[in-house]
Design an enzyme around this catalytic site. Structure first.
Site, mmCIF file in Angstrom:
data_model
loop_
_atom_site.group_PDB
_atom_site.id
_atom_site.type_symbol
_atom_site.label_atom_id
_atom_site.label_comp_id
_atom_site.label_asym_id
_atom_site.label_seq_id
_atom_site.Cartn_x
_atom_site.Cartn_y
_atom_site.Cartn_z
ATOM 1 N N ASP A 295 -3.201 -31.381 -11.791
ATOM 2 C CA ASP A 295 -2.936 -32.940 -11.757
ATOM 3 C C ASP A 295 -3.331 -33.427 -13.069
ATOM 4 O OD1 ASP A 295 -2.553 -35.419 -10.677
ATOM 5 O OD2 ASP A 295 -4.683 -35.645 -9.706
ATOM 6 N N HIS A 296 -2.795 -34.544 -13.501
ATOM 7 C CA HIS A 296 -2.880 -35.347 -14.560
ATOM 8 C C HIS A 296 -4.345 -35.994 -14.621
ATOM 9 C CE1 HIS A 296 1.551 -34.989 -15.586
ATOM 10 N NE2 HIS A 296 0.888 -34.230 -16.276
ATOM 11 N N TYR A 468 -2.483 -39.362 -10.392
ATOM 12 C CA TYR A 468 -1.907 -39.016 -9.104
ATOM 13 C C TYR A 468 -0.704 -38.251 -9.242
ATOM 14 C CZ TYR A 468 -4.741 -43.385 -8.672
ATOM 15 O OH TYR A 468 -5.735 -44.235 -8.711
ATOM 16 N N HIS A 469 -0.537 -36.924 -9.968
ATOM 17 C CA HIS A 469 0.396 -36.302 -9.924
ATOM 18 C C HIS A 469 0.057 -34.728 -9.487
ATOM 19 C CE1 HIS A 469 1.689 -39.030 -13.440
ATOM 20 N NE2 HIS A 469 2.119 -39.597 -12.230
ATOM 21 N N PRO A 470 -0.476 -34.674 -8.280
ATOM 22 C CA PRO A 470 -0.670 -33.234 -7.941
ATOM 23 C C PRO A 470 0.244 -32.353 -7.615
ATOM 24 C CG PRO A 470 -0.726 -34.820 -5.884
ATOM 25 C CD PRO A 470 -0.352 -35.570 -7.285
#
Length: 528
Positions: A295-296, A468-470
């Site tokens: 994730d980021h 929020y980039h899993p």
């Protein structure tokens, strides 16, 4: 789009960014039947249409509202993980930035042993989806279902940030999805006539009258049932009634990086020893299901200003202005850029977002105070986490450990990213329009107290959260093959960001839609 049939040729589980694109594309063939399963309700009404209202969906019935286990490098905090729980998935609640990632990302996937996933291979699928306001060129398409627009009503603070970043020595980039990614500028957005263009709006609405497409909202997938290694049914719960949906040809999991591996685990597909410990009979030992989580992770620094608050009044007058004129305080856009923290990198390793409002409480506090926030995240993290079963009950949320910033190199890159932002904050274009400077922001707990390593690390430790980039939990090469088929199973594929072997340099909505497009092409080819 309703039906009584309980057997379908193709069952797509999850109506998010990828799932909507996939189901719509499969249903273009009138000779097949397609069911699209979604745990959440239809995404209808102003909450899903008006861009600036996205934050009002957080921690509601439209949000899966996941959280990590305590994160060691983030002060033992449990980090909030929103995911859209409605038709359209997270594309119905995100900030609508259209970012694809860097050529290097996809070429790396191919070098990792995934043929057909290099940049030149995926570019046509990005273009196929796209209806870009700027027109068609070597990098962009027109006539596709997904509207991609230039931002409207760009606030002067955001313009000042772009100018300040250029004054700090960073080049202007008019198109982060074009010839090169590095530089600063204005993001294009998935908006149509200034309203949200989610994957549901783009792909499902034009398919609404197809008799061969059945969309089943408020229907939670519980587990797959198998005959040997072939999935024959999907057990679902529709508003308290459990039933079995039968699969004639293939089932595709498009539930995202948390729920796709979780459904596999609940169905007995995953690490056999862990499944046994949780009381689930292993069907197929696949040790990497739920591993490789990425994730980021990053943080914002925030500054007060004398300008208008972020939204202004949420009134019928402002809504009418947005719908009729396509501008005003109910619009939403962001600026930002891509930066390299050292020389010789094949692609930028930091992305910076800049938006209106003061970021507090992982972005959950209403961003209504006048001001702006901007900050970095590590674009291609080395840290890896996992998704595991909490227990065998299918309604339980998964146990999520991201291990944010567990790798020292990630911490170094984020530290340098904050320094880039602090230098931009010192430029006169910003100091002239901001009420608080770095000293004032630090006094309010909104910035590091100095640019010393320890002070920056302290700020990172207490203020970093998920962007929020899993991705990565059903990675190509380990869990699925290059055509997204689950290893060892006959008719199960995964199509969402969980298949990414490594995270892309940028937001993940556009890549997820591309993955849905690619999955549809694989399935169609296999059926011929």
């Amino acid at each position: 789009m309703t039906g009584t049939a309980e057997t379908y040729d193709y069952v797509v589980v999850g109506a998010g960014s990828a799932g909507c694109a996939l189901a719509a594309r499969l249903s273009e063939d009138p000779d097949v039947t397609v069911a699209l399963i979604e745990a959440g309700p239809p995404a209808t009404g102003r909450l899903f249409e008006i861009p600036a209202l996205f934050s009002q969906q957080l921690k509601t019935a439209y949000d899966w509202d996941f959280a990590t286990e305590p994160e060691a490098q983030l002060g033992g905090r449990r980090i909030y993980l929103p995911r859209g729980r409605a038709i359209g998935g997270t594309s119905s609640m995100n900030t609508m930035l259209y970012v694809r990632g860097h050529r290097y990302d996809y070429d790396t996937w191919e070098r990792m042993g995934n043929p057909g996933w290099g940049y030149d291979d995926v570019l046509p699928f990005f273009k196929k989806s796209e209806d870009n306001q700027r027109g068609a060129d070597d990098f962009h398409g027109t006539g596709g279902p997904l509207t991609v627009s230039d931002p409207v009503s760009v606030h002067p603070l955001l313009t000042a940030w772009v100018e300040a970043a250029q004054d700090a020595g960073h080049k202007s980039n008019p198109d982060f999805n074009g010839t090169e990614q590095g530089g600063v500028g204005y993001h294009q957005v998935t908006q149509r006539n200034a309203l949200r263009c989610s994957s549901a709006v783009a792909f499902l609405e034009p398919a609404a009258d197809r008799p061969n497409l059945t969309v089943l909202p408020s229907t939670t997938a519980l587990r797959l049932s198998f005959d040997g290694t072939r999935a024959q049914g999907l057990e679902v719960d529709h508003l308290g009634t459990v039933r079995l949906i039968r699969i004639n040809r293939e089932v595709v999991l498009s539930l995202g990086a948390y729920n796709s591996p979780h459904l596999l685990l609940q169905s007995g597909v995953g690490p056999a020893d862990e499944l046994t410990q949780e009381g689930i009979t292993p069907l197929h030992d696949l040790p990497d299901v739920g591993r490789n989580m990425q994730d980021h992770a990053g943080c914002f620094i925030s500054f007060f200003s004398h300008t208008e608050p972020l939204l202004g009044p949420d009134t019928s007058r402002e809504e009418q202005r947005l719908r009729e004129r396509g501008d005003g305080p109910m619009a939403w856009n962001e600026v930002g850029g891509f930066f390299s923290t050292s020389d010789g990198l094949p692609a930028p390793d930091i992305q910076v977002h800049a938006a209106l409002g003061i970021v507090r409480d992982e972005g959950l506090a209403a961003p209504l105070e006048p001001g702006m926030s901007f900050g970095p995240y590590v674009a291609r993290p080395s840290s890896r986490g996992s998704v595991r079963l909490r227990h065998s009950h299918p309604y339980a949320k998964p146990r999520i450990v991201h291990n944010y910033l567990g790798d020292e190199d990630d911490r170094r890159r984020l530290r340098e990213g904050l320094r880039i932002c602090m230098r931009i904050a010192r430029e006169s274009r910003l100091t002239e329009v901001l009420e608080s400077d770095l000293h004032g922001a630090a006094a309010a707990g909104l910035a590091p107290v100095s640019d010393r390593d320890q002070d920056i690390d302290d700020f990172i430790h207490t203020q970093s959260f998920s962007f929020y980039h899993p991705s990565g939990t059903c990675m190509m090469g380990k869990v699925v093959d290059s055509e997204l088929r689950v290893h060892g199973l006959d008719n199960v594929r995964v199509a969402d960001t969980s298949i990414m072997p490594s995270l892309v340099t940028g937001n993940t909505n556009a890549p997820a839609i591309m993955i849905g497009e690619r999955a549809a092409s694989f399935i169609r080819s296999a059926a011929q």
